[in-house]
Write a protein that holds these residues in place. Structure first.
Motif, PDB file in Angstrom:
ATOM      1  N   ARG A   1       0.829  -1.221   0.000  1.00  0.00           N
ATOM      2  CA  ARG A   1       0.000   0.000   0.000  1.00  0.00           C
ATOM      3  C   ARG A   1       0.860   1.267   0.000  1.00  0.00           C
ATOM      4  O   ARG A   1       0.335   2.357   0.158  1.00  0.00           O
ATOM      5  N   MET A   2       2.142   1.114  -0.157  1.00  0.00           N
ATOM      6  CA  MET A   2       3.040   2.260  -0.007  1.00  0.00           C
ATOM      7  C   MET A   2       4.119   2.225  -1.079  1.00  0.00           C
ATOM      8  O   MET A   2       4.783   1.213  -1.251  1.00  0.00           O
ATOM      9  N   VAL A   3       4.261   3.319  -1.810  1.00  0.00           N
ATOM     10  CA  VAL A   3       5.361   3.435  -2.776  1.00  0.00           C
ATOM     11  C   VAL A   3       6.198   4.648  -2.405  1.00  0.00           C
ATOM     12  O   VAL A   3       5.670   5.728  -2.118  1.00  0.00           O
ATOM     13  N   VAL A   4       7.499   4.445  -2.327  1.00  0.00           N
ATOM     14  CA  VAL A   4       8.421   5.525  -1.953  1.00  0.00           C
ATOM     15  C   VAL A   4       9.018   6.131  -3.220  1.00  0.00           C
ATOM     16  O   VAL A   4       9.533   5.408  -4.079  1.00  0.00           O
TER      17      VAL A   4
ATOM     18  N   THR B   1      -2.029   7.540  -6.343  1.00  0.00           N
ATOM     19  CA  THR B   1      -2.657   7.240  -5.056  1.00  0.00           C
ATOM     20  C   THR B   1      -3.486   8.446  -4.607  1.00  0.00           C
ATOM     21  O   THR B   1      -3.338   9.544  -5.132  1.00  0.00           O
ATOM     22  N   ASP B   2      -4.353   8.222  -3.612  1.00  0.00           N
ATOM     23  CA  ASP B   2      -5.210   9.314  -3.119  1.00  0.00           C
ATOM     24  C   ASP B   2      -4.522  10.186  -2.085  1.00  0.00           C
ATOM     25  O   ASP B   2      -5.065  11.227  -1.691  1.00  0.00           O
TER      26      ASP B   2
ATOM     27  N   GLY C   1       1.263  14.810   5.594  1.00  0.00           N
ATOM     28  CA  GLY C   1       0.504  14.121   4.554  1.00  0.00           C
ATOM     29  C   GLY C   1      -0.534  15.044   3.948  1.00  0.00           C
ATOM     30  O   GLY C   1      -1.025  15.969   4.601  1.00  0.00           O
ATOM     31  N   ILE C   2      -0.886  14.775   2.688  1.00  0.00           N
ATOM     32  CA  ILE C   2      -1.858  15.604   1.978  1.00  0.00           C
ATOM     33  C   ILE C   2      -2.820  14.704   1.211  1.00  0.00           C
ATOM     34  O   ILE C   2      -2.408  13.714   0.592  1.00  0.00           O
ATOM     35  N   ARG C   3      -4.090  15.054   1.259  1.00  0.00           N
ATOM     36  CA  ARG C   3      -5.090  14.367   0.446  1.00  0.00           C
ATOM     37  C   ARG C   3      -5.026  14.951  -0.967  1.00  0.00           C
ATOM     38  O   ARG C   3      -5.112  16.178  -1.153  1.00  0.00           O
ATOM     39  N   MET C   4      -4.885  14.094  -1.966  1.00  0.00           N
ATOM     40  CA  MET C   4      -4.721  14.574  -3.336  1.00  0.00           C
ATOM     41  C   MET C   4      -5.896  15.427  -3.801  1.00  0.00           C
ATOM     42  O   MET C   4      -5.721  16.453  -4.462  1.00  0.00           O
ATOM     43  N   SER C   5      -7.122  15.016  -3.447  1.00  0.00           N
ATOM     44  CA  SER C   5      -8.291  15.784  -3.892  1.00  0.00           C
ATOM     45  C   SER C   5      -8.296  17.179  -3.271  1.00  0.00           C
ATOM     46  O   SER C   5      -8.723  18.153  -3.907  1.00  0.00           O
TER      47      SER C   5
END
Length: 441
Positions: free
Chosen positions: A97-100, A151-152, A231-235
């Motif tokens: 669930r995680m890509v760096v 990702t979101d 962290g930031i929500r993409m929307s």
């Protein structure tokens, strides 16, 4: 000696009535501003010591975690990038669930070589973004890298940061609330024992995060997205126009655009990440000047819109304006010291002798400064590391250095940087760890 009267108050000055009333009026404004910020420090400290605490999302420890992209901003970071990437491979967030994504921004040292070597050791888990051209600056690099995200959510680190094992889960937990647009974690120095400066910065960080940020979270005010360990929500990012690559502090700029767009920013005090802090006063001054210029640029851009926004509550708007103006308080304090001396020698006021005014200002300055130190003392107590309190008196040294650095940055921003032919120079913070020699892991 010229004498004039207004509102029943008589002033005398050999330099004229205009001089006397100008000094007196400026002094009143300075005193009012300092009083407001002093009260703010005390309110925050008392809230953290005795108020109701909000750790709303700390109880979320297991969930169907969403996919997230981790950006590691890197520009000539050969000394630290490997540690950051390796620590990210050890966090307890689900690997699928995680890509760096190390955002290698036009590095000219061994950063690319080191990133590629780490990528080879963790196939499929790290996807490097090597940027070789384009507009300089972290915001511009993040803007380009964000176009590749599927990702979101995204989380941003600086290359010298070393995340704790549970950090990603703690940063992602608030996003289960659909109103949350950004999350900020707590930054903790890891090179504390290097010298007196690093110990003072450790105290300062404690006061700033443990008390200031958490109190704003408790009181429903304006927690600040700090540009790293966040962290930031993409929307939400897309809704407020994405990254702006013409700003000096993309984090403060984004904090206020999210606020004006009615997105919530959450501070998570238990989401700790470890950073290098400056080990020399010269590096510290350059860091403060950079932060000050970026913050003041955001103040000019967003203060008017924040003041006019009637969708936000009055208290939230007032706190937002005070937060925007925080880097202006040092030059205002220095102005107050100059005014008090000028009034002492050139102005006589009927109801208040200049000597008494000078003493009142000095006492207020001491109390105002002590208010910030009270935050530090409260943070030390909350961290249960009371031995650090012995260094509190030395914080005045750090306070003076910061005040001078901020005042110089305002002078440069208002006057020097506007001169013809002047080019902006970005001072990268010096790293103190050293990379392993070439050919060694």
């Amino acid at each position: 000696m010229l004498e004039t009267s207004q509102f029943g108050v008589r002033v005398q000055s050999p330099l004229g009535a205009t001089w006397a009333w100008t000094l007196a009026s400026l002094m009143v404004v300075v005193m009012l501003l300092l009083t407001v910020y002093t009260a703010r420090h005390y309110v925050f400290s008392l809230n953290r010591l005795f108020g109701r605490q909000r750790h709303t999302y700390a109880s979320i420890v297991s969930a169907d975690w969403p996919r997230v992209t981790i950006f590691v901003a890197a520009h000539n970071e050969e000394d630290v990038i490997q540690d950051c990437l390796e620590n990210l491979m050890l966090v307890d967030y689900p690997a699928d669930r995680m890509v760096v994504v190390p955002v290698n921004d036009r590095s000219s040292d061994r950063t690319r070589e080191i990133i590629d070597a780490v990528v080879a050791r963790f196939p499929g888990r790290i996807v490097p973004f090597h940027r070789v051209g384009g507009k300089p600056g972290k915001a511009a690099a993040l803007k380009d890298a964000t176009e590749t995200v599927d990702t979101d959510f995204i989380v941003v680190f600086d290359a010298d940061y070393m995340p704790s094992r549970g950090l990603i889960r703690r940063l992602m937990a608030p996003f289960f609330d659909p109103e949350v647009g950004a999350v900020m974690g707590r930054v903790v120095p890891h090179n504390v024992g290097a010298n007196l400066l690093t110990r003072l910065l450790d105290l300062e960080r404690s006061g700033g995060y443990q008390v200031d940020q958490q109190a704003r979270m408790n009181l429903g005010l304006v927690p600040q997205y700090g540009g790293t360990v966040g962290g930031i929500r993409m929307s939400a990012l897309q809704a407020v126009g994405g990254w702006h690559d013409d700003v000096l502090a993309e984090d403060t700029d984004l904090t206020y655009r999210l606020l004006l767009g009615r997105w919530r920013t959450v501070y998570h005090n238990r989401a700790e990440c470890y950073e290098e802090v400056p080990q020399s006063w010269a590096v510290r001054m350059r860091q403060i000047k950079r932060w000050s210029k970026g913050h003041n640029q955001a103040m000019v851009r967003h203060a008017g819109a924040l003041y006019r926004n009637r969708e936000l509550g009055l208290v939230e708007r007032v706190d937002g304006l005070l937060l925007l103006g925080v880097y202006m308080m040092s030059p205002i304090l220095l102005l107050g010291w100059v005014l008090s001396v000028l009034m002492y020698f050139t102005v006589s006021i009927q109801w208040l002798a200049p000597a008494l005014l000078l003493m009142a200002f000095m006492v207020h300055s001491a109390l105002g400064n002590f208010a910030a130190f009270f935050e530090i003392a409260a943070a030390v107590h909350l961290d249960r590391s009371n031995r650090r309190i012995r260094l509190l008196a030395f914080s005045f040294l750090g306070f003076i250095v910061s005040a001078v650095a901020i005042a110089l940055s305002v002078w440069e921003q208002v006057v020097v940087d506007r001169m013809p032919g002047r080019k902006f120079h970005w001072d990268k913070t010096v790293r103190y760890r050293r990379a392993a020699p070439k050919g060694q892991p």
